[in-house]
Design an enzyme around this catalytic site. Structure first.
Site, mmCIF file in Angstrom:
data_model
loop_
_atom_site.group_PDB
_atom_site.id
_atom_site.type_symbol
_atom_site.label_atom_id
_atom_site.label_comp_id
_atom_site.label_asym_id
_atom_site.label_seq_id
_atom_site.Cartn_x
_atom_site.Cartn_y
_atom_site.Cartn_z
ATOM 1 N N HIS A 18 -0.249 7.387 4.279
ATOM 2 C CA HIS A 18 -0.645 7.300 2.965
ATOM 3 C C HIS A 18 -1.503 8.439 2.700
ATOM 4 C CE1 HIS A 18 -0.329 2.726 3.538
ATOM 5 N NE2 HIS A 18 0.643 3.077 2.930
ATOM 6 N N LYS A 42 3.549 -10.286 0.787
ATOM 7 C CA LYS A 42 2.598 -9.882 1.648
ATOM 8 C C LYS A 42 1.358 -10.846 1.723
ATOM 9 C CE LYS A 42 4.096 -5.109 2.215
ATOM 10 N NZ LYS A 42 3.836 -4.038 2.128
ATOM 11 N N ARG A 91 9.739 7.342 3.540
ATOM 12 C CA ARG A 91 9.801 7.663 4.727
ATOM 13 C C ARG A 91 11.150 7.893 5.405
ATOM 14 N NH1 ARG A 91 6.359 2.598 6.660
ATOM 15 N NH2 ARG A 91 7.764 2.060 4.851
ATOM 16 N N SER A 129 1.428 -0.055 7.889
ATOM 17 C CA SER A 129 0.387 -0.674 7.962
ATOM 18 C C SER A 129 0.551 -1.886 9.128
ATOM 19 C CB SER A 129 -0.131 -1.324 6.756
ATOM 20 O OG SER A 129 -0.571 -0.031 5.720
HETATM 21 N N1 COA Z 1 3.115 6.465 5.550
HETATM 22 C C1 COA Z 1 2.877 5.529 6.239
HETATM 23 N N2 COA Z 1 3.106 4.208 5.595
HETATM 24 C C2 COA Z 1 3.756 4.141 4.621
HETATM 25 C C3 COA Z 1 3.786 5.244 3.735
HETATM 26 C C4 COA Z 1 3.565 6.409 4.140
HETATM 27 N N3 COA Z 1 3.550 7.421 3.571
HETATM 28 N N4 COA Z 1 4.344 4.749 2.570
HETATM 29 C C5 COA Z 1 4.499 3.359 2.665
HETATM 30 N N5 COA Z 1 4.115 2.962 4.005
HETATM 31 C C6 COA Z 1 4.205 1.688 4.514
HETATM 32 C C7 COA Z 1 3.166 0.618 3.936
HETATM 33 O O1 COA Z 1 1.898 0.894 5.110
HETATM 34 C C8 COA Z 1 3.864 -0.542 3.969
HETATM 35 O O2 COA Z 1 3.709 -1.032 5.248
HETATM 36 P P1 COA Z 1 3.705 -2.713 5.212
HETATM 37 O O3 COA Z 1 4.915 -3.345 4.882
HETATM 38 O O4 COA Z 1 3.646 -2.927 6.793
HETATM 39 O O5 COA Z 1 2.575 -3.158 4.768
HETATM 40 C C9 COA Z 1 5.092 -0.208 3.566
HETATM 41 O O6 COA Z 1 5.264 0.918 3.970
HETATM 42 C C10 COA Z 1 5.460 -0.348 2.262
HETATM 43 O O7 COA Z 1 4.093 -0.548 1.463
HETATM 44 P P2 COA Z 1 3.668 0.464 0.003
HETATM 45 O O8 COA Z 1 4.281 1.393 -0.052
HETATM 46 O O9 COA Z 1 2.015 0.036 0.070
HETATM 47 O O10 COA Z 1 4.365 -0.825 -0.948
HETATM 48 P P3 COA Z 1 4.092 -2.242 -1.128
HETATM 49 O O11 COA Z 1 5.276 -2.964 -0.783
HETATM 50 O O12 COA Z 1 2.870 -2.647 -0.557
HETATM 51 O O13 COA Z 1 3.899 -1.807 -2.522
HETATM 52 C C11 COA Z 1 3.932 -2.346 -5.110
HETATM 53 C C12 COA Z 1 4.466 -2.215 -3.541
HETATM 54 C C13 COA Z 1 2.439 -2.969 -4.810
HETATM 55 C C14 COA Z 1 3.801 -0.987 -5.527
HETATM 56 C C15 COA Z 1 4.699 -3.286 -5.738
HETATM 57 O O14 COA Z 1 4.808 -4.421 -5.275
HETATM 58 C C16 COA Z 1 4.047 -3.437 -7.293
HETATM 59 O O15 COA Z 1 4.167 -2.388 -7.922
HETATM 60 N N6 COA Z 1 3.348 -4.438 -7.547
HETATM 61 C C17 COA Z 1 2.830 -4.899 -8.932
HETATM 62 C C18 COA Z 1 3.894 -5.773 -9.640
HETATM 63 C C19 COA Z 1 4.931 -4.605 -10.158
HETATM 64 O O16 COA Z 1 4.969 -3.860 -11.107
HETATM 65 N N7 COA Z 1 6.003 -4.820 -9.437
HETATM 66 C C20 COA Z 1 7.035 -3.878 -9.753
HETATM 67 C C21 COA Z 1 7.955 -4.377 -11.239
HETATM 68 S S1 COA Z 1 8.511 -5.757 -10.990
#
Ligand code: COA
Length: 162
Positions: A18, A42, A91, A129
């Site tokens: 990140h 999650k 990724r 993560s």
């Molecule tokens: N390097 C390393 N790991 C990465 C990464 C990077 N560059 N980019 C993403 N990841 C990993 C994260 O660590 C995470 O790992 P995990 O699944 O083991 O926790 C995974 O990839 C994906 O996570 P992340 O990119 O943080 O996305 P998320 O799924 O947690 O987030 C939201 C998604 C929060 C952005 C999304 O659910 C959201 O927008 N929620 C609000 C409600 C909304 O508007 N929804 C959309 C319309 S309905």
């Protein structure tokens, strides 16, 4: 006009992958707001406050990074912050389906918001993560995969790590 990007995620915890996306994003945008958002799929290890503190400590020297948390829709948050861009890291091909769906849903909800993808550096391609937490739980050395403030918190949570 100031170019503001929102970098949303669950950040449980923030990793060097990140950090890499944010640092490269700062070359494109004047300001990046890292926003801890709710992902209903999650269960988290760290509280929202702990996650915010770890991100703030990791970017203590960077005034162009802001840290926030929001419990609603991403597009509503972007509008409230007057941000037109959502920054996401890609990724591998495995991320594509989910990211595509998220970006299209966000565009359906608000046509003004654009999603910009940056490709994660090869070095961090394999980390997430969850995989970092799993290794840490069983005493695996993850010190090169997360910023120092996160490593310190992981040691507090997982005694085997120290
Ligand atoms: N390097 C390393 N790991 C990465 C990464 C990077 N560059 N980019 C993403 N990841 C990993 C994260 O660590 C995470 O790992 P995990 O699944 O083991 O926790 C995974 O990839 C994906 O996570 P992340 O990119 O943080 O996305 P998320 O799924 O947690 O987030 C939201 C998604 C929060 C952005 C999304 O659910 C959201 O927008 N929620 C609000 C409600 C909304 O508007 N929804 C959309 C319309 S309905």
């Amino acid at each position: 006009m100031e170019r503001i990007a929102i970098y949303p995620g669950s950040f449980d915890p923030i990793t060097n992958g990140h950090m890499d996306i944010i640092k490269r994003g700062l070359r494109l945008f004047d300001r990046i707001i890292i926003t801890i958002m709710h992902n209903s799929a999650k269960q988290t290890l760290f509280s929202v406050q702990e996650r915010m503190d770890m991100i703030k400590d990791s970017f203590a020297e960077e005034p162009r990074v802001e840290v926030d948390a929001f419990g609603g829709l991403l597009v509503d948050y972007a509008e409230a912050k007057k941000a037109k861009v959502v920054l996401r890291g890609m990724r591998a091909v495995s991320d594509f389906d989910y990211e595509f769906q998220l970006a299209l849903m966000n565009r359906y909800l608000d046509r003004e918001v654009q999603t910009v993808f940056l490709m994660t550096s090869l070095r961090w391609l394999y980390i997430s993560s969850s995989i970092v937490k799993e290794a840490a739980e069983f005493g695996g050395d993850v010190s090169l995969l997360v910023p120092p403030p996160v490593h310190a918190r992981l040691i507090e949570k997982f005694p085997l790590l120290s």
